[in-house]
Design a protein around this motif. Structure first.
Motif, PDB file in Angstrom:
ATOM      1  N   UNK A 114      -3.318  -2.841   2.098  1.00 43.14           N
ATOM      2  CA  UNK A 114      -4.517  -2.542   1.311  1.00 43.14           C
ATOM      3  C   UNK A 114      -4.247  -1.676   0.088  1.00 43.14           C
ATOM      4  N   UNK A 115      -3.050  -1.113  -0.015  1.00 41.94           N
ATOM      5  CA  UNK A 115      -2.750  -0.241  -1.155  1.00 41.94           C
ATOM      6  C   UNK A 115      -1.244  -0.173  -1.377  1.00 41.94           C
ATOM      7  N   UNK A 116      -0.861   0.445  -2.485  1.00 39.22           N
ATOM      8  CA  UNK A 116       0.542   0.725  -2.767  1.00 39.22           C
ATOM      9  C   UNK A 116       1.446  -0.487  -2.769  1.00 39.22           C
ATOM     10  N   UNK A 117       2.627  -0.313  -2.185  1.00 35.39           N
ATOM     11  CA  UNK A 117       3.634  -1.371  -2.164  1.00 35.39           C
ATOM     12  C   UNK A 117       3.127  -2.596  -1.414  1.00 35.39           C
ATOM     13  N   UNK A 118       2.463  -2.395  -0.282  1.00 33.32           N
ATOM     14  CA  UNK A 118       1.972  -3.524   0.509  1.00 33.32           C
ATOM     15  C   UNK A 118       0.998  -4.390  -0.259  1.00 33.32           C
TER      16      UNK A 118
END
Length: 267
Positions: A11-15
């Motif tokens: 849901x956020x960042x690298x992912x």
């Protein structure tokens, strides 16, 4: 037929960056979040999954198999940071970090391996960290949890190779994400023996994340690994100096390497 990809912590960042990149490349992407109902801008499905809860992992994997019939790629990305002098980090926080960064990915792998054996194929990519290659001051627990994931992945890779399943590790350096905001910081204690040195190191770590690379670099690297007919055991994604620090650890005497790290962190 497009490959089915499961990304924990999507849901956020690298992912999120990986999920969006693969979605645009035509993959069938399922991300996960502990609270997917709070995310309104996802361009791929987000399933409820808490890596600290084995039942939620089993339920999410079963849902993907029911909808898509298979799981081709799993990206164990969910993770949390933790900083502080080891002496002052509450033991419960140390255990919480290992639950997310180490035991959680193990449960995810256990959940998908039976399906991958049935398919006689599968790729599991564990997102570790360059910090997992060395013990870093005031990041001891984080280094340990990511280093443990590196080693267990090496062993599992040999155990499942005959089933047509590949395990690989991708160790990122510092990327500009919200990991600093979400990690556990042991508080700076007035009068603590570590007050000055921990304060300096914490400021240095936050600066590295703020000035980190674009997460899309990780997304492109993951895409290339998925496309590779024979993924390597280890990948390091980051600045030249971050990757070179691993090389230096191999070739420098231990005390000289320790001295270099202490100078870097102003200790």
């Amino acid at each position: 037929m497009s490959k089915v990809v499961l990304i924990t912590g999507g849901s956020s960042g690298i992912g999120k960056a990986i999920g969006e990149f693969l979605h645009h490349k035509g993959f069938t992407v399922y991300g996960t979040s502990r609270n997917p109902e709070r995310i309104s801008n996802a361009i791929f499905p987000l399933l409820q999954l808490d890596v600290r809860n084995a039942e939620s992992i089993q339920a999410a994997v079963a849902q993907i198999i029911k909808i898509s019939g298979r799981v081709d790629v799993v990206i164990n990305n969910a993770g949390v940071g933790i900083t502080g002098p080891l002496e002052e980090i509450p033991m419960q926080e140390i255990k919480n970090n290992f639950e997310t960064n180490f035991f959680g990915p193990i449960d995810v792998m256990k959940a998908v391996l039976p399906q991958m054996r049935l398919q006689k194929s599968g790729l599991i990519i564990n997102i570790t960290s360059i910090a997992g290659y060395m013990g870093l001051p005031y990041r001891s627990v984080y280094s340990a949890s990511k280093g443990a994931l590196e080693l267990i992945s090496e062993a599992l890779r040999m155990e499942v190779k005959s089933f047509g399943i590949t395990i690989t590790n991708v160790a990122p350096g510092d990327f500009a994400t919200n990991i600093a905001a979400g990690r556990f910081h042991a508080p700076l204690i007035k009068g603590s023996a570590y007050e000055k040195t921990y304060g300096k190191t914490l400021a240095t770590m936050d600066e590295h994340v703020t000035q980190g690379s674009n997460p899309n670099e990780m997304a492109e690297a993951i895409f290339k690994i998925i496309q590779s007919p024979s993924p390597k055991i280890h990948y390091k994604i980051g600045s030249f100096l971050q990757k070179f620090s691993i090389v230096l650890k191999r070739i420098l005497p231990d005390k000289q390497y320790e001295k270099m790290l202490m100078k870097h962190y102003k200790l």
